[in-house]
Design an enzyme around this catalytic site. Structure first.
Site, PDB file in Angstrom:
ATOM      1  N   LYS A 106       0.822  -1.219   0.000  1.00  0.00           N
ATOM      2  CA  LYS A 106       0.000   0.000   0.000  1.00  0.00           C
ATOM      3  C   LYS A 106       0.858   1.272   0.000  1.00  0.00           C
ATOM      4  O   LYS A 106       0.481   2.276  -0.599  1.00  0.00           O
ATOM      5  CB  LYS A 106      -0.984   0.017   1.170  1.00  0.00           C
ATOM      6  CG  LYS A 106      -0.393  -0.084   2.557  1.00  0.00           C
ATOM      7  CD  LYS A 106      -0.307  -1.510   2.996  1.00  0.00           C
ATOM      8  CE  LYS A 106       0.125  -1.705   4.427  1.00  0.00           C
ATOM      9  NZ  LYS A 106       0.226  -3.144   4.751  1.00  0.00           N
ATOM     10  N   LYS A 206      -3.926   3.033   2.672  1.00  0.00           N
ATOM     11  CA  LYS A 206      -5.057   2.229   2.192  1.00  0.00           C
ATOM     12  C   LYS A 206      -6.223   3.115   1.770  1.00  0.00           C
ATOM     13  O   LYS A 206      -6.896   2.848   0.770  1.00  0.00           O
ATOM     14  CB  LYS A 206      -5.489   1.253   3.284  1.00  0.00           C
ATOM     15  CG  LYS A 206      -4.425   0.222   3.636  1.00  0.00           C
ATOM     16  CD  LYS A 206      -4.792  -0.553   4.885  1.00  0.00           C
ATOM     17  CE  LYS A 206      -3.701  -1.554   5.258  1.00  0.00           C
ATOM     18  NZ  LYS A 206      -3.987  -2.253   6.539  1.00  0.00           N
TER      19      LYS A 206
END
Length: 420
Positions: A106, A206
């Site tokens: 991420k 995220k």
């Protein structure tokens, strides 16, 4: 891609990389039936080829030199080494070679995603990243399906299992943050350096990816409101409970008239709120669509097998789908966002030992300043020591400054997430 065999390379063979190998071995027959091909790990890049590993691997497959992976005729590379450098250079070289890439990284996507998406489109290869957001929860696949018919006007959730574990334990056992963090590290939930988790960076990365998928754009990371949990105390958690709330580290993406708003911060939720029920190391993502309404997805967001499951599902998916260009990722610059809007309800925790800091004087000041206080809970008020929580609308930074300077109070305000 050779007949009957898909050649896969691995960048990284830690917890998740080992889980990927275990999953492929465990599901090899099912994958063959689904794909018509066998998946073969042909090379794995590691830092130390002599290290003992939880999964048995032929030593001939291991290398400490990225060039060995690049030259190994791989069809797909799974990147689970983490970090941005040198990972970005490796992924870029693989895409330019024509390799499909599956990643769980991420941070890489949040910092270099627009470039990698453009590069993958230019070279007509898949860039798959389901495992980057919520481990075993297939939230990105779900969003791609829903975006065909629904307008998603809000995404929020608990995107970091480490912080959720810590907050759960702090509340259940009334323990201080540092003590619970140590437990989390001993159990393997937190790294030796836990800053990415506890300061909200992991959840922010995220959230950035979710916003790109939902809205086709995101904010520069510097414009995201981000606050961690390291300064939370048992007092904060107790006063929240006494007022009927629970603290969770909530990541939230909304599209407003002023543009996209992204935030990751400790947030007060009513005890009956669906996200307030998510305990221990579980993650959850809540979607609000104009047609489907509210949906909640929950599961383990990290760990060896949940993340490996998402990686292998991505791998299987891209082997069954023709390449289609990925929507471009864009960043829209914006002014730095305030932690909360002026008309937003917040829960403020007040603590101090000044004789002027009596509940009546504090309430009088706030009301004279135009702040609406709807609920007050005094936790302790004796001999000039005050600990209290109040729910208020209209409190601003200048009010907090006066509470600190004139009343000698430490002030911490938390946004309230009242709607389900």
């Amino acid at each position: 891609m050779s007949a009957g065999v898909v050649k896969v390379g691995l960048l990284g063979l830690g917890t998740v990389g080992g889980g990927v190998i275990k999953t492929i071995r465990l599901q090899q027959e099912k994958l063959f039936a689904r794909l018509g091909k066998r998946i073969e790990i042909v090379k794995a890049l590691v830092r130390d080829s002599e290290k003992e590993r939880a999964v048995q691997v032929d030593p001939a497959l291991l290398t400490t030199n990225f060039e060995d992976v690049l030259k190994s005729d791989v069809d797909i590379v799974v990147e689970v080494m983490g970090g941005v450098e040198p990972t970005y250079d490796y992924v870029r070289a693989l895409i330019e070679k024509g390799c499909h890439v599956v990643t769980a990284n991420k941070e890489l996507l949040a910092k270099r995603g627009p470039e990698l998406v453009e590069l993958a489109n230019r070279h007509q290869v898949h860039l798959a990243y389901e495992a980057s957001v919520a481990g075993g929860i297939p939230i990105l696949s779900v969003l791609r399906q829903f975006l065909r018919t629904n307008d998603i006007h809000g995404v929020r959730g608990i995107l970091n299992g480490t912080t959720n574990f810590i907050l759960t334990k702090m509340e259940a056992e009334q323990l201080p943050y540092q003590e619970v963090l140590k437990q989390a590290q001993e159990l393997g939930y937190a790294e030796a350096d836990p800053r990415s988790d506890v300061e909200g960076f992991d959840a922010m990365y995220k959230l950035y990816i979710l916003a790109q998928l939902v809205y086709g754009e995101s904010l520069p990371l510097a414009n995201v409101v981000r606050k961690g949990i390291a300064d939370l105390s048992p007092g904060h958690i107790r006063i929240a409970s006494e007022l009927g709330y629970r603290i969770k580290l909530i990541a939230q993406a909304q599209k407003t008239e002023q543009g996209i708003r992204l935030s990751v911060q400790p947030t007060m939720l009513p005890l009956a709120h669906p996200l307030a029920q998510i305990q221990d190391s579980f993650n959850a993502v809540q979607l609000s669509g104009n047609i489907v309404g509210d949906l909640l997805f929950t599961g383990r967001g990290a760990g060896e097998l949940p993340t490996a499951s998402a990686v292998v599902e991505d791998l299987a998916y891209l082997l069954t789908q023709p390449f289609t260009p990925h929507p471009a990722w864009e960043e829209k610059t914006a002014e730095a966002q305030p932690a909360q809007a002026e008309d937003e309800r917040v829960l403020c925790y007040l603590e101090g030992s000044c004789p002027a800091a009596t509940p009546d004087r504090v309430l009088h000041f706030l009301r004279e300043a135009g702040v609406t206080v709807t609920k007050l809970k005094v936790q302790f008020d004796l001999g000039g020591v005050l600990r209290a929580g109040l729910i208020a609308t209209g409190i601003r930074e200048e009010h907090e400054a006066v509470l600190k300077s004139d009343f000698g109070l430490d002030v911490r305000c938390f946004p309230l997430l009242e709607t389900a």
